[in-house]
Motif scaffolding. Structure first.
Motif, short mmCIF file in Angstrom:
data_model
loop_
_atom_site.label_atom_id
_atom_site.label_comp_id
_atom_site.label_asym_id
_atom_site.label_seq_id
_atom_site.Cartn_x
_atom_site.Cartn_y
_atom_site.Cartn_z
N PHE D 158 7.66 -17.49 16.32
CA PHE D 158 8.68 -16.29 16.47
C PHE D 158 8.09 -15.28 17.03
N LEU D 159 7.06 -14.67 16.54
CA LEU D 159 6.42 -13.55 17.20
C LEU D 159 5.83 -13.98 18.79
N HIS D 161 6.95 -15.46 20.92
CA HIS D 161 7.91 -15.53 21.83
C HIS D 161 8.69 -14.03 21.85
N ALA D 162 8.68 -13.42 20.83
CA ALA D 162 9.50 -12.28 20.56
C ALA D 162 9.00 -11.04 21.44
N ALA D 164 7.68 -10.69 24.53
CA ALA D 164 7.90 -10.39 25.82
C ALA D 164 9.08 -9.92 26.02
N GLY D 165 10.11 -9.96 25.18
CA GLY D 165 11.30 -9.40 25.33
C GLY D 165 11.28 -8.07 25.90
N PRO D 166 11.11 -7.24 24.97
CA PRO D 166 11.14 -5.50 25.22
C PRO D 166 9.94 -5.19 26.31
N HIS D 169 10.78 -2.41 29.08
CA HIS D 169 11.84 -1.35 28.66
C HIS D 169 11.51 0.10 29.20
N ALA D 178 6.89 0.44 19.46
CA ALA D 178 7.95 0.03 19.04
C ALA D 178 7.84 -1.59 18.56
N VAL D 179 7.02 -2.13 19.61
CA VAL D 179 7.01 -3.62 18.94
C VAL D 179 6.02 -3.86 18.05
N LEU D 182 7.86 -3.65 14.85
CA LEU D 182 8.85 -4.72 14.60
C LEU D 182 8.07 -5.75 13.98
N PHE D 183 6.78 -6.02 14.84
CA PHE D 183 5.85 -6.97 14.21
C PHE D 183 5.43 -6.70 12.59
N ARG D 185 7.23 -5.19 10.50
CA ARG D 185 8.31 -5.44 9.61
C ARG D 185 8.32 -7.01 9.28
N VAL D 186 8.34 -7.73 10.31
CA VAL D 186 8.30 -9.53 10.34
C VAL D 186 7.23 -9.77 9.36
N GLY D 188 5.98 -8.13 7.22
CA GLY D 188 6.11 -7.47 5.66
C GLY D 188 4.81 -6.69 5.33
#
Lengths: 192, 192, 192, 192
Positions: D158-159, D161-162, D164-166, D169, D178-179, D182-183, D185-186, D188
């Motif tokens: 999941f991570l 792939h994730a 690369a998205g932002p 920006h 920011a990433v 998010l990591f 959070r994922v 925990g």
DNA sequence: AATGAATGAGGCTTCATTCAT
DNA sequence: GATGAATGAAGCCTCATTCAT
């Protein structure tokens, strides 16, 4: 009574269809040249389906040959009649021939040359028909003392090629007169 | 013994390859006509691989254009030199032009016309170059009182087309002499 | 008995032929990849002649574009409907979106990415459409106090890329549940 | 003393030539994409003859594989070192990983994805190497009670792939921060 | 008689690869 | 080690022609 020029209509008498198709070919040749000519375009332009073209002409080759034959005929027609008219001097006949040729050239110039050059085989004969008229003219005119041509065949070929040159110079009439004068010089025509 | 005309050989200097290819095109055009011309055949005839053709010419179109350019050059060369030669009468110059044209026509006739008619664009100019020489000749000759031509441009076009007609009649010399005589008549040349 | 799925047959209604061809492209892309794709193979696989492919698609490029367009449509369809359904919590909608994406990914994964990466131009938009749905979801959910997302755009991109990663791990259901959980963490979803 | 960055020169030490060629490939890929890549262009860009490319790489395929291998190496390098550094919390290591990945993505984004998608076979492994680092991180972090990840493999994908998205920006730093959030959070991650 | 979807041979062109120099 | 002319397989696409409806 359906108008005689009804351009479309699902069913048409054979000659009309034939005409439509040949006209389409002529138009396309003039517009886009030989290489760009495809049966698809012909069919579209003629307003028929591709298969229909093959009902009237066995192949693309034959389609072009048919158009060519038609053109040759048209070009040989008028000059041939000149020979049959009585009480014309040979010089007058020569002038008439020039007038006919120039007119034909102006009308069909491009198409004529296109077909002539793309369809080597078979294309010689009809031109030959036109030339033969001239050969007769030169021979008879010389025999009658009106012309002075020593090499009839060669001169005929000379003139057969020559007339096309000036055809697109000015008004039809001017060109005709000028070319007639040149032809007279070539054949050594006596002033009447 | 490395023959100077070694017909094959894996590596060849660029000009030789170029020549081989252009010669192959010319030969094929004369044999089978334009439509039958394919790069495959050109390559086979030139004794090279298909890809090699594209090393020397970017496209089929360019291949033909190159051949055309070469021919035009060859055809305009000799006549142009005539104008520069001093102490020739205009009639002699006209005769020289005819001789040059007839010779060129006999050598390159078919190829010339093939190329001329298939490659409309760009093909006009070199022919025009040849014609211009004639225009000058007619104008100057008339001004000098040696010719009697009233419509120079039109007459030039007439003759430019005419000469090709008889070219394949008999021996080169006979044709030349005959065509020279016809040209003289057309321009109203005075007997010397 | 004319079966409705008659696989072959010389004539087929246009949509059927179109489908056959597009299916062939999809299958071949998945099997051999983009580079190995040739029109010949497509035709063979679709059970038609090479020329027939060009009856339905003007070029190879267009063939691929058509397949792409079809896929984008399929992928944007289900998620968009989620937004329109009333009386769902934002978390439920998020879960629905994940379910839809995972399902699509499992069905079309490779093909989707193949097309996406080979056809840069024009390929951005439909993916953007899918992303927009998510952006709306995040924004509205946060506004409603159900989510806690500070950077909506960035987070949407994060998730848009993320979900594809685990798609081929285990059973569809397990993956869906797991990815839903991860999405909830990322958006800071409150326990219901 | 020949300057160490002499860009051209008929003879070059092997590694320099190799570099020149690989750099040319990378540049061309970024400029024109994979489909437009030809050995001719590579050679021209690298300033060598076509044959020379084959002295260094057995085939086009191998040329690309070599470039790919180099990129993978570069991308796995920094993250791997993170694991070896002592006295870092797992969260700090996770943050470091994100920073490394985002940096790599921003530098090599296009090239990376180009290669990844064009060279299916063999392309999986190096990405897997990067992923393995993350798997270890998640597993160890969870074992240490610092993270709360139930499905390590799935979450890693999941991570992977994730992130690369932002990446494209805003400023590198903002995105990284920011990433990283998010990591966290994922996985925990507990507040430190 | 008319249709037009389907066919498939064959044309042009590109390009990875080889090899004599 | 370096070169680049030469190769030829293979791709895309066109279009004359056929034939079931």
């Amino acid at each position: 009574m359906p108008a005689k020029t009804a351009p479309t209509g699902r069913f048409q008498p054979p000659d009309v269809r034939r005409r439509q198709i040949l006209d389409a070919v002529a138009a396309l040749l003039l517009e886009d040249g030989y290489e760009a000519l495809t049966i698809s375009k012909v069919a579209a332009r003629a307003g028929v389906a591709k298969g229909t073209v093959y009902l009237y002409f066995a192949s693309k080759q034959e389609l072009l040959t048919a158009l060519q034959a038609e053109m040759w005929e048209r070009m040989a027609e008028r000059p041939a009649r000149l020979l049959e008219q009585p009480d014309l001097s040979w010089t007058e006949r020569l002038d008439g021939l020039v007038a006919a040729w120039v007119a034909a050239e102006r009308d069909h110039h491009e198409l004529y040359h296109l077909l002539f050059h793309e369809l080597g085989a078979g294309g010689e004969e009809p031109m030959a028909a036109a030339r033969d008229v001239l050969v007769t003219l030169l021979a008879e005119g010389t025999k009658a003392g009106e012309f002075d041509v020593s090499e009839v065949e060669l001169t005929a070929d000379f003139l057969t090629h020559a007339y096309a040159g000036p055809c697109h110079h000015g008004s039809s009439d001017d060109v005709t007169v000028a070319v007639q004068a040149l032809f007279r010089r070539v054949v050594g025509a006596q002033a009447p």
